[in-house]
Design a protein around this motif. Structure first.
Motif, PDB file in Angstrom:
ATOM      1  N   LEU A 345     111.313 -13.125  31.051  1.00  0.00           N
ATOM      2  CA  LEU A 345     112.508 -12.975  32.161  1.00  0.00           C
ATOM      3  C   LEU A 345     112.209 -14.370  33.034  1.00  0.00           C
ATOM      4  O   LEU A 345     113.173 -15.081  33.239  1.00  0.00           O
ATOM      5  CB  LEU A 345     112.454 -11.937  32.987  1.00  0.00           C
ATOM      6  N   THR A 346     111.045 -14.568  33.335  1.00  0.00           N
ATOM      7  CA  THR A 346     110.445 -15.758  34.443  1.00  0.00           C
ATOM      8  C   THR A 346     110.663 -17.105  33.622  1.00  0.00           C
ATOM      9  O   THR A 346     110.358 -18.045  34.313  1.00  0.00           O
ATOM     10  CB  THR A 346     109.166 -15.227  35.070  1.00  0.00           C
ATOM     11  N   ALA A 347     110.275 -16.933  32.340  1.00  0.00           N
ATOM     12  CA  ALA A 347     109.899 -18.433  31.493  1.00  0.00           C
ATOM     13  C   ALA A 347     111.082 -19.284  31.822  1.00  0.00           C
ATOM     14  O   ALA A 347     110.713 -20.477  32.228  1.00  0.00           O
ATOM     15  CB  ALA A 347     110.091 -17.966  30.116  1.00  0.00           C
ATOM     16  N   ASN A 348     112.310 -19.259  31.864  1.00  0.00           N
ATOM     17  CA  ASN A 348     113.328 -19.995  32.009  1.00  0.00           C
ATOM     18  C   ASN A 348     114.366 -19.948  33.157  1.00  0.00           C
ATOM     19  O   ASN A 348     115.637 -20.286  33.246  1.00  0.00           O
ATOM     20  CB  ASN A 348     113.937 -20.178  30.638  1.00  0.00           C
ATOM     21  N   SER A 349     113.905 -19.042  34.091  1.00  0.00           N
ATOM     22  CA  SER A 349     114.904 -18.490  35.009  1.00  0.00           C
ATOM     23  C   SER A 349     114.320 -18.487  36.346  1.00  0.00           C
ATOM     24  O   SER A 349     113.531 -17.859  36.948  1.00  0.00           O
ATOM     25  CB  SER A 349     115.336 -16.822  34.868  1.00  0.00           C
ATOM     26  N   PRO A 350     114.842 -19.588  37.277  1.00  0.00           N
ATOM     27  CA  PRO A 350     114.299 -19.647  38.512  1.00  0.00           C
ATOM     28  C   PRO A 350     114.777 -18.452  39.305  1.00  0.00           C
ATOM     29  O   PRO A 350     113.958 -18.118  40.312  1.00  0.00           O
ATOM     30  CB  PRO A 350     115.095 -21.026  39.010  1.00  0.00           C
ATOM     31  N   SER A 351     115.740 -17.750  39.035  1.00  0.00           N
ATOM     32  CA  SER A 351     116.300 -16.883  40.039  1.00  0.00           C
ATOM     33  C   SER A 351     115.198 -15.541  39.871  1.00  0.00           C
ATOM     34  O   SER A 351     115.179 -14.988  40.869  1.00  0.00           O
ATOM     35  CB  SER A 351     117.718 -16.257  39.484  1.00  0.00           C
ATOM     36  N   PHE A 352     114.779 -15.326  38.563  1.00  0.00           N
ATOM     37  CA  PHE A 352     114.145 -14.241  38.496  1.00  0.00           C
ATOM     38  C   PHE A 352     112.606 -14.469  39.135  1.00  0.00           C
ATOM     39  O   PHE A 352     111.929 -13.739  39.740  1.00  0.00           O
ATOM     40  CB  PHE A 352     113.560 -13.905  36.925  1.00  0.00           C
TER      41      PHE A 352
END
Length: 471
Positions: A345-352
């Motif tokens: 979830l956090t690998a490519n998502s600044p929002s997460f």
């Protein structure tokens, strides 16, 4: 290698994009390995009616004398029911690892079991196959190899007429293949490939035909959260979906059919359920749901259709942490599954990553580092995902609890944990002014020196030493 400039630490010849590229390559390799491992993981097949009838029965360790007596009764009992009961008792005992070891050491035990497997009485055949299935699920390779005399018969029965018996033979062979190279070497000349091909053709259940049908959509409908959700049915269909996703035949189609949204909503529902209900077997459904989400999020199509956005960032992160707490208390072995999902979830998502910070979940995440080395590597990987998003994110990580925590992890002997700790430090040094000086003041240089001679860590250690000394 490194130099300081205007108070900021920047690498020479190793920029942020290069770091990100290397991390993506490692992540891709890890995901591929994990997906392949999930495809070959063992599964235990037990009949629901039998399980209910035996509920409350305590699994006891059987001694040699008891095993011999059960085998004698199974072979020479006067009535068929007496023979069947003896095999049922033996099967229950074989659920215990110590009984399995005693059984395989006992001369003639496997030969007797194979004889019962090949008898002309269906009930005895079925119970003998169930005994072999319990042995196949053992974590000891010696137990799997002891089952070699049975493999040719298990293959023969794949062309039988009883779907239940065929399923049991398939699961048993699958477990044996995973465990032992010796079993794989024996099964190939025995004709396992054409036997499995015949099974697939007869049941018309190849992944392509499944995906080309309406079955995936029906599966997703059955996994819709709500009062009508049947836990037992949902568990089996969630595992079906998991194996379809692992096959990677057409995951883009599954995503466009709404798999991410359905699974995300089900995850939210399960997080609420585990807070209300104790020991309801919910972890049986949580595990395949988390795995399905984790693997779908690695697909390019997930980004194309805005997959992570559809998962409602803060709610999903909050739900996942509720499940992590549940795993920690009730099922610690599932913690890596939840953390792998958080990583994806956090690998490519600044929002997460923002959700992790805004919900004050960094500290609870750090507390998981004490669970195990496997968990530690995943926690540190998630923190690297956050740090990689830039200076604004690193400000929320450093120093706080992170500095003493990293000093502790650098003191460990596990090279994976230390390597991930070094990677996190490297990102912090890039983005956070003063991080290297603070690290140096807290005896960080001595912590690095412990790993100077470890081949897998030398490059990272030397880079960080240069940064700490010359930054």
């Amino acid at each position: 290698m490194w130099s300081g400039r205007r108070g900021l630490l920047r690498p020479l010849g190793c920029g942020v994009e290069e770091l990100r590229c290397r991390r993506r390559e490692r992540e891709a390799a890890l995901r591929k390995a994990r997906r392949e491992q999930q495809l070959v993981s063992k599964r235990l097949l037990r009949d629901e009616a039998t399980e209910e009838a035996e509920e409350g029965c305590v699994v006891v360790i059987l001694g040699e004398a008891e095993i011999q007596e059960f085998l004698r009764l199974a072979q020479r009992g006067i009535e068929e029911k007496e023979r069947e009961r003896a095999l049922v008792s033996l099967r229950r005992g074989l659920q215990h690892p110590e009984t399995q070891q005693i059984f395989i050491r006992l001369e003639g035990s496997i030969r007797t079991l194979v004889g019962l497997l090949t008898s002309n009485q269906a009930l005895l055949q079925l119970e003998a196959a169930r005994c072999l299935h319990e042995l196949s699920h053992s974590e000891q390779s010696a137990v799997a190899e002891a089952c070699l005399p049975a493999t040719s018969y298990l293959l023969t029965y794949l062309s039988g007429h009883s779907s239940d018996f065929i399923e049991l033979c398939l699961y048993t062979l699958g477990n044996l293949i995973v465990e032992s190279e010796a079993v794989r070497r024996q099964l190939l000349p025995q004709g396992i490939v054409p036997a499995l091909a015949a099974c697939i053709q007869s049941s018309a259940s190849t992944d392509s035909s499944v995906l080309g049908s309406t079955l995936p959509q029906h599966i997703l409908q059955l996994l819709q959260p709500g009062p009508k959700l049947n836990l037992g049915v949902a568990v089996e269909f969630a595992w079906c979906l998991h194996y379809i996703i692992c096959s990677q035949v057409n995951n883009a189609l599954l995503i466009t059919q709404g798999a991410l949204t359905t699974l995300g909503l089900l995850l939210l529902d399960l997080a609420v359920a585990v807070q209300r209900t104790k020991n309801a077997g919910l972890e049986l459904l949580v595990c395949p749901v988390v795995r399905c989400l984790s693997n779908l999020l690695t697909e390019a199509a997930a980004e194309t259709v805005g997959g992570p956005v559809h998962l409602r960032d803060e709610r999903v992160v909050a739900a996942l942490f509720i499940l992590l707490q549940f795993f920690l208390q009730e099922q610690p072995s599932l913690l890596p599954e939840g953390l792998w999902l958080l990583n994806n979830l956090t690998a490519n998502s600044p929002s997460f990553c923002t959700s992790l910070i805004s919900l004050d979940l960094i500290e609870p995440l750090l507390h998981l580092l004490s669970v195990s080395n496997v968990v530690s590597v995943l926690v540190l990987t998630v923190l690297c995902n956050v740090a990689e998003k830039g200076p604004a994110y690193c400000q929320h990580l450093w120093p706080g609890l992170l500095l003493p925590t990293l000093l502790d992890t650098l003191a460990l002997s596990d090279t994976e944990v230390v390597g991930q700790s070094l990677e996190l430090l490297q990102l912090l040094f890039l983005y956070q002014p003063g991080a290297a000086q603070a690290f140096l003041q807290q005896s960080g240089l001595q912590a690095l020196q412990r790993h100077e001679e470890v081949a897998q860590l030398q490059d990272r250690v030397h880079a960080l030493q240069q940064t700490a000394l010359h930054g």
